[in-house]
Structures are given as structure tokens and as C-alpha cells.
Design a protein around this motif. Structure first.
Motif, PDB file in Angstrom:
ATOM      1  N   LYS A  79       0.836  -1.199   0.000  1.00  0.00           N
ATOM      2  CA  LYS A  79       0.000   0.000   0.000  1.00  0.00           C
ATOM      3  C   LYS A  79       0.876   1.257   0.000  1.00  0.00           C
ATOM      4  O   LYS A  79       0.660   2.181  -0.791  1.00  0.00           O
ATOM      5  N   GLU A  83       1.511   4.347  -2.901  1.00  0.00           N
ATOM      6  CA  GLU A  83       1.455   5.803  -2.708  1.00  0.00           C
ATOM      7  C   GLU A  83       2.675   6.464  -3.345  1.00  0.00           C
ATOM      8  O   GLU A  83       2.574   7.541  -3.926  1.00  0.00           O
ATOM      9  N   HIS A  86       1.894   6.681  -6.924  1.00  0.00           N
ATOM     10  CA  HIS A  86       0.954   7.774  -7.209  1.00  0.00           C
ATOM     11  C   HIS A  86       1.709   9.105  -7.282  1.00  0.00           C
ATOM     12  O   HIS A  86       1.462   9.920  -8.162  1.00  0.00           O
ATOM     13  N   ASP A 137      -8.213   7.095   2.669  1.00  0.00           N
ATOM     14  CA  ASP A 137      -8.240   6.627   1.278  1.00  0.00           C
ATOM     15  C   ASP A 137      -9.670   6.674   0.739  1.00  0.00           C
ATOM     16  O   ASP A 137      -9.881   6.939  -0.449  1.00  0.00           O
ATOM     17  N   GLU A 166      -6.551   3.037  -5.075  1.00  0.00           N
ATOM     18  CA  GLU A 166      -7.160   3.580  -3.856  1.00  0.00           C
ATOM     19  C   GLU A 166      -8.301   2.688  -3.356  1.00  0.00           C
ATOM     20  O   GLU A 166      -8.534   2.592  -2.160  1.00  0.00           O
ATOM     21  N   HIS A 169      -6.834   0.162  -1.290  1.00  0.00           N
ATOM     22  CA  HIS A 169      -6.404   0.750  -0.010  1.00  0.00           C
ATOM     23  C   HIS A 169      -7.583   0.881   0.951  1.00  0.00           C
ATOM     24  O   HIS A 169      -7.465   0.620   2.142  1.00  0.00           O
TER      25      HIS A 169
HETATM   26 FE   LIG Z   1      -4.080   5.381  -0.999  1.00  0.00          FE
END
Ligand SMILES: [Fe+2]
Ligand SMILES: [Fe+2]
Length: 324
Positions: A79, A83, A86, A137, A166, A169
Motif C-alpha cells: 500500500k 502511494e 501515485h 483513502d 485507492e 487501499h
Molecule cells: Fe491510498
């Protein structure tokens, strides 16, 4: 629609073409003409978004070594790594608007750029991993799904993949809380306490109320933003209420109830003083978060230098081969 616009493109100047594309709900691409204010707005929004992803790794990263099992550890690791990904897609999207990655990083470590205030709150217990996934999230998804249709092409496309991740998540957070809620009395209390601490800050993630959100109208006119802050907040709460019932947790708002007349949830007053304090840099962990990012950047200098040296060596070898 797109074909017609392309056919007309020869007769339109940049500004008319931009207006026509926005009017037709089309996409603006990096080489297209765009108003300077549109470019600046996007640079600010996308880079803040990227910084939030990167700073957002810290509160959860702190629990990777303390996760209660190997399985939990590998899920959390994946996770946090998402990020980072991202952040990287978003920095790349912002770069297409004419700002460099170095400039953005510098703005972040110098304290000139903002990131989402939510990441300035501490994560004292394992249940915080559940509450962040479920609430933070979850709020991010509500905010970001409409951004998949943002008028700027590279931003919208980056958001498509981000939103898929997401959802994972959010589910992993929900599942952590569900497990705790089915555990001992102490575990249930821990889960409820984390929900109590993260609920209000997660509502603040949608930004100030509509009548106090000066940039919203322009962003909506440019098809960057599709729904108002209050609409998105309302949508988020409607999603949370049934999920909270499944979890068996209480949302810490005594005024929260469904209003049959409006068809929406009435909510208690959000503490905007707290929001503005954290935004102004006076949240619980603002200084620490930025300091960690600065140190990580400085300590990583040798990696960047080594990568650049390696790339230069490869390039030189390629040029030599081409010349031979
Ligand atoms: Fe996230
Ligand atoms: Fe993310």
C-alpha cells in the motif's frame, strides 16, 4: 465531437480552440495552447497532490516494521509503495506543464508547497492503519474519481490507475477495522478510538465549505473540478454510514442523521479553526513530516548521482556504437 473540433482546428486560434475543447468537454494536451492561469492552477493542484502522496507514506510507513503479522506487513508495504507510485505519476503529469521535478521537490522541502493536512496527524496505534485506509483513502476516492475526467489529459489519465489502487487501499483499511471489531474488547476500543480521531480530519479533506472556497468556481468552469466540496463531503458520508454499521463502529458526530426532506445527511459543525491551524503549518506533526522528507531527499543524493552517472555512461556507449 472530437473529429469536428480537429477539422475546425485550422481556422481557430489557440484561445478559441481551448474554449471550444472545454465547451465540448474535450481534453487539453500538453502541447495545446492554454491560458496561463489554467496552467498555474494545474501545476499547483497536481504538485500538491503529488506531495500529499509522498508525505502520506510517512504515517503508515511508521507501522511497516510493527505490523502484527507477515501478511499484514506485506499488505501495508504494498500500500505504501502504491502511494510512492501515485506521487511519481503525478509529478510526471505536472512536468508536462513546464515545471521540473527538482523544482517541485525543492518547494516541498523548503516548506513553500502544500500537501494534504491529513498527513500531519499522528498514528499511535495499529488501528490507525485501518482508519486511514477506510477514511482517508475513502475520502481520497470520492475526491479523485471525478478527477479521472479532468480536462487536462495527463492528470485525468494518471487518476484512472490511482483510483483503482485507492479502492484496494480503502478495502484493506476496512478489513483491518473489521478484524479488530471482531476481536477483544480492547481491540474494539482501539478501532473506535482511531475512527474518533480520523473521522473529522477526513471530512476536512474535501476542503472548506462551498461559500468559502474562492477557487472552486473557476476550476469547475475549466472542467478540472466536477463537484463542489460540500457535495463530495455529502457523498462520502452517505458511503460511510452503511459501512460503519457493518463494522459496528460509531461515527463521532451526535448530529449526524438522514434528513428525509433534503434526502441528504445533516452533519455537525466541522471545526474549521483546527483545519486552518493545520493548514497554516501548526498541526501536530507538520514540522516532523517535512523534516523527514528533507532528510530522505538529502540522504538519497548519492542514488540520484549514481543513476545520472550510469545513464551518462550508457548514453556515451550508445553514441560510440552509433558512430562506429
Ligand atoms: Fe491510498
Ligand atoms: Fe494514493
Amino acid at each position: 465531437m472530437t473529429t469536428a473540433l480537429t477539422a475546425d482546428a485550422g481556422t481557430l486560434d489557440g484561445e478559441a480552440m481551448f474554449d471550444a475543447l472545454i465547451e465540448a468537454d474535450g481534453r487539453i494536451e500538453p502541447r495545446d495552447w492554454m491560458p496561463e492561469a489554467y496552467r498555474r492552477t494545474l501545476i499547483r493542484q497536481i504538485s500538491q497532490h503529488a506531495h500529499s502522496e509522498i508525505i502520506g507514506m510517512q504515517p503508515e510507513g511508521a507501522w511497516i516494521t510493527r505490523a502484527p503479522s507477515l501478511k499484514r506487513k506485506s499488505i501495508l508495504l504494498a500500500k505504501v509503495q502504491d502511494e510512492a507510485g501515485h506521487g511519481l505519476y503525478l509529478y510526471s503529469a505536472a512536468q508536462t506543464l513546464g515545471i521540473t521535478r527538482d523544482e517541485m521537490t525543492q518547494q516541498l522541502v523548503d516548506g513553500k508547497a502544500r500537501y494534504s493536512s491529513i498527513f500531519n496527524y499522528p498514528t499511535p496505534t495499529w488501528a490507525d492503519m485501518g482508519a486511514i485506509g477506510w477514511l482517508v483513502d475513502g475520502a481520497a476516492i470520492c475526491n479523485q474519481v471525478p478527477l479521472c475526467r479532468a480536462s487536462y489529459g495527463p492528470y485525468g489519465r494518471a487518476m484512472v490507475r490511482i483510483c483503482k489502487e485507492e479502492s484496494f487501499h480503502q478495502r484493506q483499511g476496512f478489513e483491518i477495522l473489521l478484524t479488530l471489531m471482531q476481536g477483544t474488547e480492547e481491540q474494539r476500543e482501539m478501532a473506535q478510538d482511531a475512527v474518533n480521531r480520523w473521522y473529522w480530519p477526513s471530512l476536512m479533506m474535501f476542503g472548506p465549505p462551498d461559500d468559502d472556497s474562492p477557487n472552486s468556481a473557476q476550476s469547475m468552469a475549466w472542467n478540472i473540478k466536477r463537484f463542489s466540496n460540500d457535495d463530495l463531503r455529502q457523498r462520502f458520508v452517505s458511503m460511510l454510514v452503511p459501512q460503519a454499521a457493518v463494522l459496528g463502529v460509531t461515527l463521532p458526530d451526535p448530529d449526524l442523521r438522514f434528513n428525509d426532506e433534503t434526502g441528504q445527511y445533516d452533519m455537525g459543525e466541522i471545526d474549521w479553526t483546527e483545519f486552518h491551524e493545520v493548514l497554516a503549518g501548526r498541526g501536530p506533526l507538520n514540522t516532523l513530516r517535512r523534516q523527514h522528507r528533507r532528510e530522505a531527499h538529502e540522504e538519497g543524493a548519492w542514488v540520484r548521482e549514481a543513476a545520472a552517472a550510469y545513464a551518462a555512461k550508457k548514453n556515451a556507449a550508445r553514441t560510440q556504437t552509433a558512430a562506429a
